[in-house]
Design an enzyme around this catalytic site. Structure first.
Site, PDB file in Angstrom:
ATOM      1  N   GLY A   1      43.162 -41.699  -2.059  1.00 21.57           N
ATOM      2  CA  GLY A   1      42.463 -41.452  -0.804  1.00 21.57           C
ATOM      3  C   GLY A   1      43.303 -41.945   0.353  1.00 21.57           C
ATOM      4  O   GLY A   1      44.279 -42.679   0.154  1.00 21.57           O
TER       5      GLY A   1
ATOM      6  N   GLN B   1      44.640 -45.330   8.800  1.00 20.05           N
ATOM      7  CA  GLN B   1      45.810 -45.897   8.112  1.00 20.05           C
ATOM      8  C   GLN B   1      47.134 -45.272   8.562  1.00 20.05           C
ATOM      9  O   GLN B   1      48.194 -45.830   8.309  1.00 20.05           O
ATOM     10  CB  GLN B   1      45.680 -45.723   6.588  1.00 20.05           C
TER      11      GLN B   1
ATOM     12  N   CYS C   1      44.485 -50.549  -2.300  1.00 29.05           N
ATOM     13  CA  CYS C   1      44.543 -49.929  -0.983  1.00 29.05           C
ATOM     14  C   CYS C   1      46.002 -49.768  -0.579  1.00 29.05           C
ATOM     15  O   CYS C   1      46.792 -50.689  -0.749  1.00 29.05           O
ATOM     16  CB  CYS C   1      43.805 -50.800   0.044  1.00 29.05           C
ATOM     17  N   LEU C   2      46.348 -48.604  -0.075  1.00 34.92           N
ATOM     18  CA  LEU C   2      47.739 -48.354   0.324  1.00 34.92           C
ATOM     19  C   LEU C   2      48.168 -49.270   1.467  1.00 34.92           C
ATOM     20  O   LEU C   2      49.367 -49.449   1.677  1.00 34.92           O
ATOM     21  CB  LEU C   2      47.911 -46.880   0.716  1.00 34.92           C
TER      22      LEU C   2
ATOM     23  N   HIS D   1      35.181 -46.357   0.446  1.00 33.29           N
ATOM     24  CA  HIS D   1      36.370 -47.110   0.871  1.00 33.29           C
ATOM     25  C   HIS D   1      37.011 -46.452   2.111  1.00 33.29           C
ATOM     26  O   HIS D   1      37.384 -47.138   3.065  1.00 33.29           O
ATOM     27  CB  HIS D   1      37.341 -47.159  -0.323  1.00 33.29           C
ATOM     28  N   GLU D   2      37.102 -45.123   2.097  1.00 27.48           N
ATOM     29  CA  GLU D   2      37.739 -44.417   3.226  1.00 27.48           C
ATOM     30  C   GLU D   2      36.873 -44.461   4.485  1.00 27.48           C
ATOM     31  O   GLU D   2      37.385 -44.646   5.594  1.00 27.48           O
ATOM     32  CB  GLU D   2      38.044 -42.959   2.859  1.00 27.48           C
TER      33      GLU D   2
ATOM     34  N   HIS E   1      37.340 -47.670   6.254  1.00 30.25           N
ATOM     35  CA  HIS E   1      38.562 -47.738   7.068  1.00 30.25           C
ATOM     36  C   HIS E   1      38.312 -47.179   8.470  1.00 30.25           C
ATOM     37  O   HIS E   1      38.843 -47.682   9.457  1.00 30.25           O
ATOM     38  CB  HIS E   1      39.686 -46.905   6.444  1.00 30.25           C
TER      39      HIS E   1
HETATM   40  O1  GNR Z   1      44.958 -45.212  -3.722  1.00 30.13           O
HETATM   41  C1  GNR Z   1      43.902 -45.834  -3.654  1.00 30.13           C
HETATM   42  N1  GNR Z   1      43.301 -46.233  -4.771  1.00 30.13           N
HETATM   43  C2  GNR Z   1      42.018 -46.749  -4.818  1.00 30.13           C
HETATM   44  C3  GNR Z   1      41.613 -47.343  -5.992  1.00 30.13           C
HETATM   45  C4  GNR Z   1      40.351 -47.832  -6.122  1.00 30.13           C
HETATM   46  C5  GNR Z   1      39.471 -47.724  -5.059  1.00 30.13           C
HETATM   47  C6  GNR Z   1      39.865 -47.167  -3.873  1.00 30.13           C
HETATM   48  C7  GNR Z   1      41.133 -46.674  -3.748  1.00 30.13           C
HETATM   49  S1  GNR Z   1      41.624 -45.926  -2.257  1.00 30.13           S
HETATM   50  C8  GNR Z   1      43.350 -46.173  -2.328  1.00 30.13           C
HETATM   51  C9  GNR Z   1      44.031 -45.450  -1.209  1.00 30.13           C
HETATM   52  C10 GNR Z   1      43.636 -46.072   0.105  1.00 30.13           C
HETATM   53  O2  GNR Z   1      44.049 -47.124   0.506  1.00 30.13           O
HETATM   54  N2  GNR Z   1      42.744 -45.446   0.798  1.00 30.13           N
HETATM   55  O3  GNR Z   1      42.304 -45.982   1.946  1.00 30.13           O
HETATM   56 NI    NI Z   2      42.499 -48.132   1.680  1.00 26.58          NI
END
Ligand code: GNR
Ligand code: NI
Length: 169
Positions: free
Chosen positions: A46, A51, A91-92, A133-134, A137
């Site tokens: 995601g 980001q 999270c990236l 999660h997104e 953000h």
């Molecule tokens: O790549 C991602 N993996 C992930 C793994 C478990 C729960 C949420 C995520 S999202 C993350 C990419 C990211 O940072 N999205 O904002």
């Molecule tokens: Ni993230």
């Protein structure tokens, strides 16, 4: 299409709030395509526009094994939620850091697609985690915000250590 650079914690721009998209034009389609390309290049499941330093309510996701089910959601909102699940999140913007987070098991999400068409999605399991999660953000919120102060401090210290090791390697 272009791969965009991803902001990393503690960049203060990750705390900004994204504004609703009002214009569904070619620029928005390019943002969606660039975000997908960026997410795939980073091996993420995601990515939120915040980001990549764009303060608009756009997110992308693809939780498929084959990496061939791209989802682009504009102005996504959780309108219903049920249950709870614990999922190990990454999270990236926090490379190499993982932690268990408790979130709703299932969510109903309303959103628009890149053409401005209304969508209503019933999501459960990992994809529900990802979309929550997104959307976080886009409101300046990150997964470490759900952790206890102790756990959070431990993970941030680990992030710091990994960066120092990478810098001296
Ligand atoms: O790549 C991602 N993996 C992930 C793994 C478990 C729960 C949420 C995520 S999202 C993350 C990419 C990211 O940072 N999205 O904002
Ligand atoms: Ni993230």
């Amino acid at each position: 299409m272009s791969v965009l650079s991803i902001l990393e914690f503690p960049d203060p721009r990750l705390r900004l709030h994204a504004a609703p998209v009002q214009v569904f034009d070619a620029q928005l389609k390019k943002l969606g395509a660039d975000m997908l390309e960026t997410m795939y290049a980073a091996n993420g499941v995601g990515l939120a526009a915040i980001q990549v330093n764009v303060q608009q309510r756009v997110l992308v996701a693809d939780m498929s094994e084959e990496r061939n089910q791209p989802l682009v959601l504009v102005n996504a909102e959780v309108v219903e939620r049920h249950g709870s699940q614990v999922y190990q999140e990454g999270c990236l913007s926090f490379p190499g850091i993982y932690a268990n987070v408790t979130r709703a098991l299932g969510v109903t999400v309303t959103a628009l697609d890149l053409d401005g068409k209304a969508l209503r999605l019933e999501l459960e399991g990992p994809l529900a985690v990802c979309i929550q999660h997104e959307i976080d953000h886009l409101d300046g919120k990150m997964f470490v915000d759900y952790l206890s102060p102790l756990k959070r401090a431990m993970l941030l210290k680990r992030l710091d250590k990994q960066r120092r090791q990478a810098a001296s390697a």
